[in-house]
Write a protein that holds these residues in place. Structure first.
Motif, PDB file in Angstrom:
ATOM      1  N   LEU A 355       0.853  -1.374   0.084  1.00  0.00           N
ATOM      2  CA  LEU A 355       0.004   0.124   0.002  1.00  0.00           C
ATOM      3  C   LEU A 355       0.855   1.442   0.140  1.00  0.00           C
ATOM      4  O   LEU A 355       0.467   2.082  -0.733  1.00  0.00           O
ATOM      5  N   MET A 356       2.075   1.011   0.796  1.00  0.00           N
ATOM      6  CA  MET A 356       2.816   2.547   0.916  1.00  0.00           C
ATOM      7  C   MET A 356       3.527   2.628  -0.408  1.00  0.00           C
ATOM      8  O   MET A 356       4.167   3.837  -0.513  1.00  0.00           O
ATOM      9  N   ASN A 357       3.802   1.690  -1.082  1.00  0.00           N
ATOM     10  CA  ASN A 357       4.323   1.825  -2.455  1.00  0.00           C
ATOM     11  C   ASN A 357       3.565   1.879  -3.560  1.00  0.00           C
ATOM     12  O   ASN A 357       3.710   1.675  -4.642  1.00  0.00           O
ATOM     13  N   GLY A 358       2.252   2.075  -3.300  1.00  0.00           N
ATOM     14  CA  GLY A 358       1.442   2.389  -4.399  1.00  0.00           C
ATOM     15  C   GLY A 358       0.615   0.836  -5.056  1.00  0.00           C
ATOM     16  O   GLY A 358       0.206   1.226  -6.293  1.00  0.00           O
ATOM     17  N   ARG A 359       1.067  -0.114  -4.545  1.00  0.00           N
ATOM     18  CA  ARG A 359       0.605  -1.350  -5.208  1.00  0.00           C
ATOM     19  C   ARG A 359      -0.609  -1.998  -4.682  1.00  0.00           C
ATOM     20  O   ARG A 359      -0.847  -1.871  -3.487  1.00  0.00           O
ATOM     21  N   GLN A 360      -0.883  -3.051  -5.333  1.00  0.00           N
ATOM     22  CA  GLN A 360      -2.230  -3.680  -4.991  1.00  0.00           C
ATOM     23  C   GLN A 360      -1.706  -4.704  -3.767  1.00  0.00           C
ATOM     24  O   GLN A 360      -0.519  -5.503  -4.371  1.00  0.00           O
ATOM     25  N   PRO A 361      -2.028  -4.807  -2.363  1.00  0.00           N
ATOM     26  CA  PRO A 361      -1.698  -6.314  -1.584  1.00  0.00           C
ATOM     27  C   PRO A 361      -2.096  -7.396  -2.264  1.00  0.00           C
ATOM     28  O   PRO A 361      -2.896  -7.629  -3.201  1.00  0.00           O
ATOM     29  N   SER A 362      -1.424  -8.479  -1.724  1.00  0.00           N
ATOM     30  CA  SER A 362      -1.846  -9.686  -2.097  1.00  0.00           C
ATOM     31  C   SER A 362      -3.288 -10.113  -1.963  1.00  0.00           C
ATOM     32  O   SER A 362      -4.031  -9.581  -0.981  1.00  0.00           O
ATOM     33  N   MET A 363      -4.126 -10.604  -3.085  1.00  0.00           N
ATOM     34  CA  MET A 363      -5.374 -11.091  -2.754  1.00  0.00           C
ATOM     35  C   MET A 363      -5.483 -12.598  -2.479  1.00  0.00           C
ATOM     36  O   MET A 363      -6.697 -13.071  -2.221  1.00  0.00           O
TER      37      MET A 363
ATOM     38  N   ASN B  29       5.592 -11.736  -4.462  1.00  0.00           N
ATOM     39  CA  ASN B  29       6.036 -11.910  -3.200  1.00  0.00           C
ATOM     40  C   ASN B  29       5.216 -13.224  -2.289  1.00  0.00           C
ATOM     41  O   ASN B  29       5.390 -13.361  -1.121  1.00  0.00           O
ATOM     42  N   LEU B  30       4.484 -13.750  -3.141  1.00  0.00           N
ATOM     43  CA  LEU B  30       3.527 -15.001  -2.825  1.00  0.00           C
ATOM     44  C   LEU B  30       4.452 -15.936  -1.967  1.00  0.00           C
ATOM     45  O   LEU B  30       3.991 -16.152  -0.952  1.00  0.00           O
ATOM     46  N   GLY B  31       5.718 -16.577  -2.746  1.00  0.00           N
ATOM     47  CA  GLY B  31       6.384 -17.462  -2.018  1.00  0.00           C
ATOM     48  C   GLY B  31       7.106 -16.935  -0.691  1.00  0.00           C
ATOM     49  O   GLY B  31       6.933 -17.767   0.137  1.00  0.00           O
ATOM     50  N   ARG B  32       7.255 -15.625  -0.714  1.00  0.00           N
ATOM     51  CA  ARG B  32       7.834 -15.290   0.617  1.00  0.00           C
ATOM     52  C   ARG B  32       7.021 -15.131   1.661  1.00  0.00           C
ATOM     53  O   ARG B  32       7.153 -15.515   2.954  1.00  0.00           O
ATOM     54  N   ASN B  33       5.632 -14.560   1.236  1.00  0.00           N
ATOM     55  CA  ASN B  33       4.363 -14.657   2.317  1.00  0.00           C
ATOM     56  C   ASN B  33       4.012 -16.075   2.767  1.00  0.00           C
ATOM     57  O   ASN B  33       3.694 -16.116   4.032  1.00  0.00           O
ATOM     58  N   LEU B  34       4.059 -16.827   1.884  1.00  0.00           N
ATOM     59  CA  LEU B  34       3.566 -18.118   2.037  1.00  0.00           C
ATOM     60  C   LEU B  34       4.764 -19.035   3.294  1.00  0.00           C
ATOM     61  O   LEU B  34       4.388 -19.398   4.023  1.00  0.00           O
ATOM     62  N   ALA B  97      10.976 -22.917  -3.251  1.00  0.00           N
ATOM     63  CA  ALA B  97      11.908 -22.123  -3.892  1.00  0.00           C
ATOM     64  C   ALA B  97      12.246 -20.939  -2.989  1.00  0.00           C
ATOM     65  O   ALA B  97      13.643 -20.777  -3.001  1.00  0.00           O
ATOM     66  N   TYR B  98      11.323 -20.295  -2.243  1.00  0.00           N
ATOM     67  CA  TYR B  98      11.884 -19.307  -1.133  1.00  0.00           C
ATOM     68  C   TYR B  98      12.931 -19.532  -0.430  1.00  0.00           C
ATOM     69  O   TYR B  98      13.874 -18.962  -0.155  1.00  0.00           O
TER      70      TYR B  98
END
Lengths: 430, 105
Positions: A355-363, B29-34, B97-98
């Motif tokens: 959000l702070m970088n103006g991008r969409q958070p993970s859905m 960042n999905l791999g990182r977050n998971l 992978a991450y």
């Protein structure tokens, strides 16, 4: 966290400008913020949720977000494992950690209390030491506060002797002293409020730990559990097996028995059925989101809990404020646990950086939970679950087929539970 | 380390072949977050501080295979058979992978 990360991070911080708001205050030992941070996040509450969020905001933003963590206590004392202090197999020192690791990651830790939040001006006001500070985004992770007024007679005077010890620290030690002072043949009364409350299996683990102590030191004594819930709310068959096999004749479980009133002078509690006398009264009052969440207008459900958007942990009531941990209105099948609060912290950190970088958070965020409970000094039972975001329901839901409980109590998971504690304390505190 | 012993004995299907959805993923960042779901027990970025297997720097193959074997009940477990069932093949591959790219201490 690698040492390399720490070194490169600290290097990047050298020469940075400690910006805005602190008006001449010096914070010795704090790493200064990078020269051009993209914004500032303030975090209220340095427990499992807040500390984790602070650390991961620094780590995942590569130090580009300025992070302040506000915590009234100078040391973190873990609620998980604290029941073992009552049982006598751990000390308070074993479950106490400092905030130095977070400071080394550039989190600026302020030991003070927040007196008020001004969401319109994006301002945090402090109780004692610090001048007002502004934020770009705020994280509120205050844990629970207690609804003493729901139990007749549990006034300020009564609270001096009738403890809940549901926040680890001095009260944990005080309750242990009460148990030590109790004569053999005495009665320990544990009252459990209706769910939801912090740490569903916690009271039943506590009953095991007190029974463990009695069995070894005061074998004629009794543990009487008065549970406002109809039945054990977590790991029921496993706890009941432990009470029967390990603590037969000591533990007396009474479901559907809500404590309505306390008389501290007579050392009695009153239920719908009975008045019972105990040598030690341990009454867990009903709980709600922490006071600062309430005074800041973050509570949205039943005057108790804070609704959030599970994609970002952003408050349903106030834009720019994210709520974590036990204070949240839990998603379905989601426990109020330290492990889950840690997961909330990471979910929020990831979303806030986007959000702070103006991008969409993970859905598609996912979180998991593991709660280990010690039924003796060595044997443990667990409950685990995995949760995914469901776009249609707009909430986190348990993944079908995942999760479960221990087949039976065992010592192998006792060693895993101890290792879990070391790793999660490190994961949140640096 | 058990995972390491199992090592690279099997055929590794490239992630890009087996996971078309990943290559189109909006979220890099999905791999990182998971993988952050593993950190509570196995340490930040899979660097365990003790008592739990370290996951950082293990081979992708062995990490992914261990998770899939836990999930299918082919590997003894106390809890991992229950947690692994929460993740799809694609998610397991992202996590592996991450973590394999993290520096072991």
């Amino acid at each position: 966290m690698t040492n390399n990360f720490r070194r490169s991070f600290l290097k990047a911080s050298v020469g940075g400008v400690f910006s805005a708001g602190l008006g001449g205050l010096t914070l010795s030992g704090c790493a200064a913020a990078p020269a051009r941070p993209i914004g500032r996040v303030m975090v209220i509450g340095g427990g499992f949720g807040g500390a984790t969020a602070a650390k991961y905001l620094r780590m995942w933003s590569g130090g580009t977000i300025e992070v302040f963590l506000i915590e009234r206590n100078t040391q973190f004392v873990s609620c998980p494992i604290s029941n073992l202090v009552l049982g006598g197999s751990r000390t308070l020192a074993d479950i106490t950690r400092g905030y130095q690791g977070l400071r080394e990651l550039g989190v600026q830790v302020l030991h003070d209390e927040v007196s008020a939040i001004d969401p319109a001006k994006k301002l945090v006001k402090f109780r004692t030491k610090f001048a007002d500070m502004s934020y770009d985004r705020l994280i509120v992770s205050p844990g629970v506060d207690f609804m003493f007024d729901q139990v007749e007679g549990l006034n300020a005077e009564a609270q001096k002797t009738v403890l809940h010890a549901w926040r680890a620290g001095p009260d944990t030690a005080a309750l242990r002293r009460q148990l030590e002072a109790m004569p053999d043949g005495g009665v320990y009364l544990l009252s459990i409020p209706r769910a939801p409350y912090r740490c569903p299996p916690g009271p039943y683990e506590r009953a095991c730990q007190v029974a463990f102590y009695f069995k070894n030191a005061k074998p004629r004594s009794k543990v009487i559990i008065l549970d406002a819930n109809e039945d054990v709310t977590s790991k029921g068959p496993l706890f009941k097996a432990a009470w029967k096999d390990l603590y037969g004749g000591i533990v007396d479980y009474r479901g559907g028995t809500e404590v309505k009133a306390v008389n501290a002078r007579d050392s009695t509690v009153r239920t719908d059925f009975d008045t019972l006398k105990g040598n030690v009264l341990n009454v867990l009052p009903p709980m709600r989101a922490g006071d600062i969440a309430r005074t800041s207008g973050l509570i949205t459900a039943n005057d108790r809990w804070c609704g959030v958007d599970w994609l970002t942990m952003e408050s349903a009531a106030q834009k720019g404020i994210h709520v974590l941990g036990d204070s949240t209105l839990s998603a379905p099948a989601m426990p109020k646990s330290g492990h889950m609060a840690n997961q909330h912290g990471k979910l929020a950190a990831a979303a806030i950086i986007e959000l702070m970088n103006g991008r969409q958070p993970s859905m598609a965020p996912m979180v998991a939970n593991t709660c280990y409970s010690f039924v003796s000094d060595k044997e443990v039972v667990h409950v685990a679950s995995v949760h995914r975001y469901d776009a249609a329901q707009k909430t986190l839901v348990a993944v079908a087929g995942s999760g479960g409980v221990s087949a039976q109590r065992n010592e192998l998971e006792g060693s895993y539970a101890s290792a879990w504690a070391q790793n999660i304390w490190s994961d949140m505190l640096g | 380390m058990k995972l390491r012993k199992l090592g690279l004995t099997g055929l590794w299907l490239s992630l890009t072949c087996s996971m078309p959805a990943w290559s189109q993923a909006v979220d890099p960042n999905l791999g990182r977050n998971l993988a952050a779901n593993c950190a509570n027990c196995h340490g930040t970025n899979g660097v365990s501080v003790g008592g739990m297997p370290a996951l950082a720097g293990q081979s992708r193959d062995s990490l992914a295979r261990a998770m899939k074997e836990f999930r299918e009940g082919k590997r003894p477990a106390t809890i991992m058979h229950q947690l692994s069932k929460g993740y799809s093949d694609e998610q397991i591959d992202l996590i592996a992978a991450y973590l394999s790219a993290q520096k072991a201490r």
